[in-house]
Design a protein around this motif. Structure first.
Motif, PDB file in Angstrom:
ATOM      1  N   ASN A 140      -3.413   2.062  -3.179  1.00 33.69           N
ATOM      2  CA  ASN A 140      -3.571   3.804  -2.582  1.00 33.69           C
ATOM      3  C   ASN A 140      -4.358   3.652  -1.273  1.00 33.69           C
ATOM      4  O   ASN A 140      -5.150   3.468  -1.494  1.00 33.69           O
ATOM      5  N   TYR A 141      -3.738   3.855  -0.126  1.00 32.60           N
ATOM      6  CA  TYR A 141      -4.503   3.229   0.699  1.00 32.60           C
ATOM      7  C   TYR A 141      -5.213   4.793   1.381  1.00 32.60           C
ATOM      8  O   TYR A 141      -6.041   4.933   2.536  1.00 32.60           O
ATOM      9  N   LYS A 142      -4.908   6.183   0.348  1.00 36.28           N
ATOM     10  CA  LYS A 142      -5.654   7.538   0.216  1.00 36.28           C
ATOM     11  C   LYS A 142      -6.970   6.816  -0.225  1.00 36.28           C
ATOM     12  O   LYS A 142      -7.906   7.622  -0.047  1.00 36.28           O
ATOM     13  N   THR A 174       0.447  -1.465   0.080  1.00 41.18           N
ATOM     14  CA  THR A 174       0.340  -0.100  -0.297  1.00 41.18           C
ATOM     15  C   THR A 174       0.868   1.294  -0.046  1.00 41.18           C
ATOM     16  O   THR A 174       1.944   1.090   0.407  1.00 41.18           O
ATOM     17  N   SER A 175       0.082   2.321  -0.249  1.00 44.49           N
ATOM     18  CA  SER A 175       1.089   3.973  -0.198  1.00 44.49           C
ATOM     19  C   SER A 175      -0.603   4.781  -0.596  1.00 44.49           C
ATOM     20  O   SER A 175      -1.214   4.873  -1.232  1.00 44.49           O
ATOM     21  N   SER A 176       0.141   5.898   0.467  1.00 42.74           N
ATOM     22  CA  SER A 176      -0.941   6.978  -0.151  1.00 42.74           C
ATOM     23  C   SER A 176      -0.262   7.793  -1.336  1.00 42.74           C
ATOM     24  O   SER A 176      -0.610   8.788  -2.022  1.00 42.74           O
ATOM     25  N   TYR A 200      12.065  -6.357  17.103  1.00 40.11           N
ATOM     26  CA  TYR A 200      12.857  -5.303  17.548  1.00 40.11           C
ATOM     27  C   TYR A 200      14.230  -5.589  17.050  1.00 40.11           C
ATOM     28  O   TYR A 200      15.176  -6.171  17.113  1.00 40.11           O
ATOM     29  N   VAL A 201      14.182  -4.856  15.766  1.00 41.20           N
ATOM     30  CA  VAL A 201      15.223  -5.233  14.763  1.00 41.20           C
ATOM     31  C   VAL A 201      16.249  -6.191  14.605  1.00 41.20           C
ATOM     32  O   VAL A 201      15.027  -7.338  14.472  1.00 41.20           O
ATOM     33  N   GLY A 202      17.075  -6.881  15.503  1.00 40.82           N
ATOM     34  CA  GLY A 202      17.787  -8.324  15.211  1.00 40.82           C
ATOM     35  C   GLY A 202      19.219  -8.114  15.890  1.00 40.82           C
ATOM     36  O   GLY A 202      19.635  -7.117  15.819  1.00 40.82           O
TER      37      GLY A 202
HETATM   38  N1  LIG Z   1      11.399  -2.664  15.770  1.00 45.27           N
HETATM   39  C1  LIG Z   1      11.825  -2.751  15.155  1.00 45.27           C
HETATM   40  O1  LIG Z   1      12.642  -2.475  15.742  1.00 45.27           O
HETATM   41  C2  LIG Z   1      11.575  -1.170  14.297  1.00 45.27           C
HETATM   42  C3  LIG Z   1      12.841  -1.763  13.093  1.00 45.27           C
HETATM   43  C4  LIG Z   1      12.693  -0.139  12.142  1.00 45.27           C
HETATM   44  C5  LIG Z   1      11.284   0.575  11.777  1.00 45.27           C
HETATM   45  N2  LIG Z   1      10.202   0.365  13.102  1.00 45.27           N
HETATM   46  C6  LIG Z   1       9.289   1.087  12.914  1.00 45.27           C
HETATM   47  O2  LIG Z   1       8.412   1.038  11.716  1.00 45.27           O
HETATM   48  C7  LIG Z   1       7.827   2.037  11.851  1.00 45.27           C
HETATM   49  C8  LIG Z   1       8.513   2.318   9.392  1.00 45.27           C
HETATM   50  O3  LIG Z   1       9.942   2.350   9.815  1.00 45.27           O
HETATM   51  P1  LIG Z   1      10.598   3.693   8.824  1.00 45.27           P
HETATM   52  O4  LIG Z   1      12.103   3.963   9.329  1.00 45.27           O
HETATM   53  O5  LIG Z   1      10.879   2.458   7.234  1.00 45.27           O
HETATM   54  O6  LIG Z   1       9.939   4.746   8.476  1.00 45.27           O
HETATM   55  P2  LIG Z   1      10.226   5.345   7.251  1.00 45.27           P
HETATM   56  O7  LIG Z   1      10.936   5.331   6.174  1.00 45.27           O
HETATM   57  O8  LIG Z   1       9.916   7.203   7.813  1.00 45.27           O
HETATM   58  O9  LIG Z   1       8.685   5.383   6.882  1.00 45.27           O
HETATM   59  C9  LIG Z   1       7.831   5.909   6.218  1.00 45.27           C
HETATM   60  C10 LIG Z   1       6.769   5.998   5.259  1.00 45.27           C
HETATM   61  O10 LIG Z   1       5.446   5.061   6.202  1.00 45.27           O
HETATM   62  C11 LIG Z   1       4.405   4.787   5.083  1.00 45.27           C
HETATM   63  N3  LIG Z   1       3.448   5.348   6.596  1.00 45.27           N
HETATM   64  C12 LIG Z   1       2.984   6.230   7.185  1.00 45.27           C
HETATM   65  N4  LIG Z   1       1.875   5.860   7.646  1.00 45.27           N
HETATM   66  C13 LIG Z   1       1.637   5.476   7.023  1.00 45.27           C
HETATM   67  C14 LIG Z   1       0.229   4.352   7.711  1.00 45.27           C
HETATM   68  N5  LIG Z   1      -0.843   5.233   8.099  1.00 45.27           N
HETATM   69  N6  LIG Z   1      -0.261   3.087   6.940  1.00 45.27           N
HETATM   70  C15 LIG Z   1       0.536   3.378   6.218  1.00 45.27           C
HETATM   71  N7  LIG Z   1       2.232   3.558   5.032  1.00 45.27           N
HETATM   72  C16 LIG Z   1       1.902   4.895   6.361  1.00 45.27           C
HETATM   73  C17 LIG Z   1       4.918   6.360   4.546  1.00 45.27           C
HETATM   74  O11 LIG Z   1       4.269   5.858   3.055  1.00 45.27           O
HETATM   75  P3  LIG Z   1       3.563   6.525   1.468  1.00 45.27           P
HETATM   76  O12 LIG Z   1       4.274   7.592   1.916  1.00 45.27           O
HETATM   77  O13 LIG Z   1       3.953   5.199   0.757  1.00 45.27           O
HETATM   78  O14 LIG Z   1       2.528   6.520   1.800  1.00 45.27           O
HETATM   79  C18 LIG Z   1       5.477   6.892   4.696  1.00 45.27           C
HETATM   80  O15 LIG Z   1       5.913   7.504   3.659  1.00 45.27           O
HETATM   81  C19 LIG Z   1       8.506   2.976  12.422  1.00 45.27           C
HETATM   82  O16 LIG Z   1       7.316   3.373  12.926  1.00 45.27           O
HETATM   83  C20 LIG Z   1       9.221   2.635  13.100  1.00 45.27           C
HETATM   84  O17 LIG Z   1       9.620   3.406  14.152  1.00 45.27           O
HETATM   85  C21 LIG Z   1      10.538  -0.388  14.125  1.00 45.27           C
END
Ligand SMILES: NC(=O)c1ccc[n+]([C@@H]2O[C@H](COP(=O)([O-])OP(=O)(O)OC[C@H]3O[C@@H](n4cnc5c(N)ncnc54)[C@H](OP(=O)(O)O)[C@@H]3O)[C@@H](O)[C@H]2O)c1
Length: 336
Positions: free
Chosen positions: A210-212, A190-192, A284-286
């Motif tokens: 497209n989720y929008k 999905t993407s906006s 949580y990462v790895g």
């Molecule tokens: N647990 C862990 O170990 C771990 C590791 C890495 C990241 N994370 C978490 O995972 C998430 C993603 O991290 P990231 O670094 O990949 O983020 P990112 O690169 O900043 O991803 C941003 C993108 O996510 C999409 N998005 C935002 N809100 C959304 C929604 N409501 N529904 C669907 N898509 C949405 C949008 O994509 P579009 O522009 O295409 O709409 C946006 O451009 C964050 O919450 C981060 O904290 C957790």
């Protein structure tokens, strides 16, 4: 040496360029000249004070960085001068399960991170970069790539013919797309943005939504997965998307809980989890072991991380703002 420090958790404006003495490696430690770093959504949370409450400032931010080994402390055997390396997110999580002790330090949050000209890390907290990757590409791996690998490969045991739902086109989701396609899985993403969905198709995405345009995207996912639901969900959305992901996943399927892009703290109905016999796993990462296994496959298949934009060191604030704007597809990098 030049270094960026977050002076407080007051947001991107609290990031200041400063000087610190060049660090010296002690026994078992390695001095690395950082060549590139990459940003994760988590780094925005660290800057804004929403990533845990125990952080101390000033803090050198960013978990992700790659560079060259330039000096060795006494007794270092895992790397040599000239090696190209990246730090691991949790320097003490080498293998096995995550424990309180192993999660005590994470780069760019509970301890200083990578947005500096030089960094000293313990030799155990390093991996050698795949040879075919540039420094910028290598710098994208420690957080987003390892997380996607852990979710889909280490824990998810993904197989050819299975289906994967990915939410948005940020760093984790695009690595998950690359790993899922490598394993022969079907990807629904999905993407906006329709333009970003076109880019995802070029990387092999089978179905795009497209989720929008389709706020009820979970219904479309269900239709696109033969009215069975998908095998895996890489859940980066959190509060607003988890209830939908619970509908989009098949009976017996797996949801990897990874992120909170849409927020946290709302109620989750446990009933679909038990009615559908789901596996819902926090990721949580790895560990370093996962990072090294992933690097082997990245090398073997010559996989290239997807970098949207590279900013010079002097424009670190712009890089943060670009990530915050959500204009990116894949990763945002800062080059030193
Ligand atoms: N647990 C862990 O170990 C771990 C590791 C890495 C990241 N994370 C978490 O995972 C998430 C993603 O991290 P990231 O670094 O990949 O983020 P990112 O690169 O900043 O991803 C941003 C993108 O996510 C999409 N998005 C935002 N809100 C959304 C929604 N409501 N529904 C669907 N898509 C949405 C949008 O994509 P579009 O522009 O295409 O709409 C946006 O451009 C964050 O919450 C981060 O904290 C957790």
């Amino acid at each position: 040496m030049k270094v960026y420090e977050l002076q407080s958790n007051a947001g991107i404006e609290a990031l200041k360029l400063g000087e610190r003495p060049e660090p010296k490696p002690r026994a078992g430690e390695v001095l690395i000249r950082i060549k590139a770093t990459s940003l994760n959504y988590r780094d925005l949370m660290v800057a804004q004070g929403t990533y845990g409450s125990k952080l101390q400032y000033p803090l050198i931010p960013l978990s992700d960085g790659a560079g060259e080994v330039v000096a060795l402390g006494e007794g270092v055997t895992r790397v040599k001068q000239g090696d190209r390396v990246a730090g691991i997110f949790f320097p003490e999580w080498i293998y096995g399960q995550l424990t309180r002790q192993k999660m005590k330090s994470d780069l760019g949050a509970t301890i200083d991170g990578m947005l500096a000209e030089y960094v000293v890390l313990h030799q155990d907290g390093l991996v050698i970069l795949p040879e075919h990757l540039s420094d910028e590409e290598g710098a994208t791996l420690p957080c987003a790539a390892v997380t996607a690998w852990h979710a889909l490969v280490t824990k998810g045991n993904i197989k050819a013919g299975e289906s994967v739902l990915l939410l948005g086109t940020g760093g984790v989701s695009i690595f998950a797309l690359q790993f899922a396609k490598l394993h022969g899985a079907k990807v629904i993403i999905t993407s906006s943005s329709d333009e970003k969905l076109e880019r995802a198709k070029k990387l092999g995405a089978d179905e795009t939504i497209n989720y929008k345009t389709y706020p009820d995207w979970e219904k479309k996912v269900y239709e696109l997965s033969d009215r069975i639901g998908v095998d895996h969900v890489v859940e980066v959305g959190g509060a607003a998307t988890l209830p939908k992901s619970l509908q989009a996943v098949r009976i017996g399927g797996r949801i990897s809980l990874i992120g909170v892009l849409s927020g946290r703290g709302e109620k989750v109905d446990p009933l679909p989890i038990l009615f559908k016999s789901l596996t819902v796993q926090g990721i949580y990462v790895g560990s370093r072991e996962m990072f090294e296994a992933m690097n082997q496959v990245i090398s073997q298949h010559q996989i290239k991380p997807v970098i949207d934009k590279v900013f010079p060191f002097a424009e670190a604030h712009q890089a943060y703002r670009y990530l915050e704007s959500k204009a990116h597809f894949g990763k945002v990098v800062i080059r030193l």
